[in-house]
Design an enzyme around this catalytic site. Structure first.
Site, PDB file in Angstrom:
ATOM      1  N   LYS B 116       0.797  -1.225   0.000  1.00 39.27           N
ATOM      2  CA  LYS B 116       0.000   0.000   0.000  1.00 39.27           C
ATOM      3  C   LYS B 116       0.824   1.268   0.000  1.00 39.27           C
ATOM      4  O   LYS B 116       0.464   2.251  -0.643  1.00 39.27           O
ATOM      5  CB  LYS B 116      -0.995  -0.021   1.162  1.00 39.27           C
ATOM      6  CG  LYS B 116      -2.064  -1.056   0.878  1.00 39.27           C
ATOM      7  CD  LYS B 116      -3.152  -1.132   1.893  1.00 39.27           C
ATOM      8  CE  LYS B 116      -3.896  -2.429   1.613  1.00 39.27           C
ATOM      9  NZ  LYS B 116      -5.270  -2.430   1.838  1.00 39.27           N
ATOM     10  N   GLY B 165      -8.042  -7.236   4.223  1.00 38.04           N
ATOM     11  CA  GLY B 165      -9.127  -7.815   5.014  1.00 38.04           C
ATOM     12  C   GLY B 165      -9.368  -7.091   6.328  1.00 38.04           C
ATOM     13  O   GLY B 165      -9.839  -7.687   7.294  1.00 38.04           O
ATOM     14  N   GLY B 166      -9.035  -5.798   6.392  1.00 41.23           N
ATOM     15  CA  GLY B 166      -9.318  -5.024   7.592  1.00 41.23           C
ATOM     16  C   GLY B 166      -8.287  -5.184   8.697  1.00 41.23           C
ATOM     17  O   GLY B 166      -8.373  -4.520   9.720  1.00 41.23           O
ATOM     18  N   GLU B 276     -10.184   1.050  -6.995  1.00 37.96           N
ATOM     19  CA  GLU B 276     -11.180   1.424  -5.993  1.00 37.96           C
ATOM     20  C   GLU B 276     -10.891   2.820  -5.453  1.00 37.96           C
ATOM     21  O   GLU B 276      -9.738   3.152  -5.165  1.00 37.96           O
ATOM     22  CB  GLU B 276     -11.162   0.426  -4.825  1.00 37.96           C
ATOM     23  CG  GLU B 276     -11.539  -0.986  -5.251  1.00 37.96           C
ATOM     24  CD  GLU B 276     -11.694  -1.936  -4.063  1.00 37.96           C
ATOM     25  OE1 GLU B 276     -12.374  -2.953  -4.225  1.00 37.96           O
ATOM     26  OE2 GLU B 276     -11.136  -1.650  -2.973  1.00 37.96           O
ATOM     27  N   ARG B 293      -7.537  -8.194 -10.776  1.00 37.67           N
ATOM     28  CA  ARG B 293      -8.237  -9.432 -11.159  1.00 37.67           C
ATOM     29  C   ARG B 293      -9.651  -9.090 -11.579  1.00 37.67           C
ATOM     30  O   ARG B 293     -10.073  -7.950 -11.482  1.00 37.67           O
ATOM     31  CB  ARG B 293      -8.302 -10.367  -9.960  1.00 37.67           C
ATOM     32  CG  ARG B 293      -8.966  -9.646  -8.788  1.00 37.67           C
ATOM     33  CD  ARG B 293      -9.136 -10.515  -7.574  1.00 37.67           C
ATOM     34  NE  ARG B 293      -9.285  -9.707  -6.379  1.00 37.67           N
ATOM     35  CZ  ARG B 293     -10.409  -9.143  -5.972  1.00 37.67           C
ATOM     36  NH1 ARG B 293     -11.513  -9.289  -6.678  1.00 37.67           N
ATOM     37  NH2 ARG B 293     -10.465  -8.415  -4.874  1.00 37.67           N
TER      38      ARG B 293
END
Lengths: 182, 516
Positions: B116, B165-166, B276, B293
């Site tokens: 990230k 996944g948080g 996103e 993907r």
């Protein structure tokens, strides 16, 4: 000639009287007004097309023990027989459990077992982890005590919510200790 | 184009990819774990290879086994679907090394986008708006972090660079909470991802989740296909997606598309991909992450742009160039909504529901698509996620699409497993959803699944059906209906039930019940 059925849904008992007169079928639920019912299942045993006073609905019925499971418009009902000696499910999970027994909060695969017979356990101690659909659920000890039996090993499949996982002897506790709990 | 590809996935997405392959004349190889032996994607393939037991870590995630299966069956390429190995750079590399085409981006592009902090730096240079924040944060240097935090403003998020996944995310409301949050985030990231690198990011709330679909080829061409609105989420899981978004004007769409294309170009991206963004109520948007993907929700884009994204994935993976479409952005036509049909009980806190699906009646009719792995008699395995299928509709306008989705949800019958269909029906009735006034926190903060009504008419219907079934099984009332119009179903049904038992004694449901 009427046949009376007694069913349990969510702990509530209902009576369903089916009256046949030639080809005509009348059904009375509890003390409601009787209704005319026309049903067919076209060869697939569980799939019923039902007209109640001319109003159509579709129900899919499968057998579960001495009772049935019925799906109507997206909702699945467990319809137990109230007369046929069906196994009634006890409360599930957490502190409402019968002391001495821990049941599954859901079906799934046992991915961790933290206790063995003879272990002493404290309230809230993790006993097992059950995974279903990629979600992990920790099963905790509802009371303190000593483990007497562990019915599943790592990798076993638990079929359904309410299945017996672990048995234990609840410890003798001073009842007055914390009467309110938390 | 390829002659034969292997699909390293299962469930509805494996079938989805197979369908396009069949239309293109490309043969497919399925892989399956033991509990998936009877799955539709196995029966629907041209060749099928067992890859291990139920646990994904022993089957769908084992790279060597899957690559070996591809070599044995002569597959020229591997389509990873979504989840499992789809964003695993090591897998992409391993495919490349043995001369098998990975239908996805290069390992380098995945590395650049997967981390990230490096993605934030890359995209900042490319001029893509990113959430205001601070990249170089040392978990032990609270003085610098405090300064940066004041600059960003509270509330803010502490995030893990390798996160997903948080995990590793902490919300910080005020300066006093910062140090503890940094320590917790860093140690959680170290444990989960073996990388304790953290960064700070402004907390944008309320925000919509808006994502842009794109496809990029090996020749430097990138094409975007507008946005999807995916703000209806529970625990970071999307439940309903639509295209286009009520909040995106043509002007915003043009800016979003440009930013998404710049993101793909800067990373040297190839394949279908999704960028996103978080979008605030003023239409400002910020890069969140790139999904390298095919997405679960890709069909809503296929509907409003009239395209087949899997076909485009295969074409660019085979080295074809995207045909020149000029500078004009394609316009979305009409409105599409997807509802994820999950095996979970909306009347019991959404606890997972799995097991034998005894009967499925798929919804049909105009503008209706059902991508699903279901069939009568499927025993839904407990090992994988709870997605049973995706119901997607298209109509001219959003209100028409909502009405069509309600109709289609009512048409869809799934018996044996409790699904979240009742949840979707309630959601589609909610005034906020109808108005499009939603954000990523809306579902969890504003929506409550209504309890079942005391006098739910379905209960009466269930009781009537149960009584009739009881008579069918026990043979009550035979004499009185011997020649009446009802006798047919009773006799016929019992005959077929007994037939099932003799073929397959001791199974479940009807079969087990007969004669017991």
């Amino acid at each position: 000639m009427a046949t009376r059925h007694r069913f349990l849904i969510d702990g509530h008992e209902h009576s369903v009287a089916v009256e046949r007169d030639g080809g005509a079928v009348t059904v009375q639920i509890d003390d409601e007004d009787p209704v005319a019912v026309d049903a067919t299942n076209s060869g697939l045993p569980g799939l019923f097309s039902v007209l109640v006073d001319g109003e159509p609905s579709t129900a899919y019925v499968s057998r579960r023990g001495a009772g049935f499971e019925v799906t109507v418009a997206g909702r699945r009902f467990t319809v137990d027989s109230a007369t046929g000696g069906s196994k009634r499910r006890g409360p599930v999970g957490g502190l409402e459990e019968t002391p001495g027994k821990v049941t599954a909060p859901l079906g799934g695969v046992v991915i961790e077992v933290h206790v063995a017979p003879g272990d002493t356990i404290e309230v809230g101690q993790p006993l097992m982890v059950i995974e279903a659909m990629k979600m992990q659920n920790e099963v905790q000890a509802p009371l303190a005590g000593t483990i007497t039996a562990v019915h599943y090993s790592k990798g076993d499949r638990v079929d359904a919510k309410g299945d017996l996982l672990v048995e234990y002897d609840p410890a003798e506790t001073a009842d007055e200790d914390d009467p309110a709990g938390d | 184009m390829f002659k034969r590809i292997l699909i390293a996935n299962r469930g509805e997405i494996a079938l989805r990819v197979q369908r396009t392959c069949r239309e293109l004349g490309v043969e497919t190889v399925a892989v399956y774990s033991d509990p998936d032996r009877n799955a539709l994607h196995v029966r629907n393939a041209d060749a099928a290879v067992r890859i291990g037991p139920g646990l994904a870590t022993e089957s769908y995630l084992v790279m060597e086994t899957i690559i070996e299966a591809a070599k044995q069956t002569g597959a020229e390429a591997i389509h990873p679907g979504y989840g499992f190995l789809s964003e695993n750079a090591a897998f992409a590399t391993a495919c490349e090394e043995v001369g098998i085409v990975f239908i996805g981006p290069s390992a380098d592009a995945m590395h650049a986008l997967g981390d990230k902090v490096s993605a934030r730096e890359l995209l900042e240079r490319a001029g893509v708006p990113i959430v205001p924040g601070a990249n170089d944060i040392d978990a032990n240097d609270i003085a610098t972090a405090s300064c940066e935090a004041e600059r960003i403003g509270f509330p803010l998020l502490v995030k893990a660079s390798a996160g997903g996944g948080g995990r590793g995310i902490r919300l910080v409301e005020s300066a006093g909470e910062l140090e503890e949050a940094m320590r917790a985030s860093s140690s959680e990231a170290q444990t989960s991802f073996a990388d304790g690198t953290i960064f700070l990011e402004r907390y944008i709330e309320p925000a919509r989740h808006i994502e842009v679909q794109l496809i990029a080829d090996n020749h430097g061409n990138v094409r975007t296909y507008g946005e999807r609105e995916c703000s209806v989420q529970r625990r970071h899981q999307k439940l309903v997606e639509e295209a286009p978004s009520v909040a995106v004007t043509p002007k915003i769409r043009a800016r979003l598309s440009q930013a998404a294309a710049a993101a793909a170009t800067s990373a040297g991206y190839r394949n279908a991909g999704t960028v996103e963004f978080l979008m605030d109520s003023d239409g400002n948007f910020y890069f969140l992450e790139m999904n390298a993907r095919l997405q679960v929700e890709h069909p809503v884009t296929e509907f409003v742009y009239g395209i087949d994204l899997v076909a485009q994935q295969l074409a660019v993976a085979a080295g074809e160039a995207l045909p020149d479409a000029g500078d004009e952005l394609p316009e979305p036509h009409g409105w599409s909504i997807e509802c994820r049909i999950n095996g979970e009980d909306p009347y019991d806190n959404f606890v997972p529901s799995f097991g034998l699906v005894e009967y499925v009646q798929p919804p049909l009719g105009p503008g209706t698509r059902f991508d699903s792995m279901l069939f009568d008699g499927l025993d839904v395995p407990v090992f994988y996620d709870s997605l049973l299928g995706k119901l997607i509709v298209w109509a001219e306008t959003r209100p028409d699409a909502v009405a069509r989705m309600r109709r289609a949800l009512n048409d869809l019958v799934i018996a044996g497993v409790q699904t979240n269909i009742p949840f979707h029906l309630e959601l589609l009735k909610h005034e906020d959803f109808i108005a499009g006034a939603i954000s990523t926190s809306w579902l969890e903060s504003e929506f409550t699944m209504p309890a079942v009504a005391e006098d739910d008419p379905r209960e009466r219907e269930a009781l009537i059906a149960a009584a009739l079934a009881a008579e069918l099984v026990r043979g009550n009332g035979d004499a009185s209906v011997a020649s009446g119009p009802v006798s047919g179903w009773q006799r016929g049904a019992r005959a077929s039930a007994v037939h099932l038992r003799t073929r397959n004694g001791g199974l479940r449901g009807w079969q087990r019940g007969i004669g017991s």
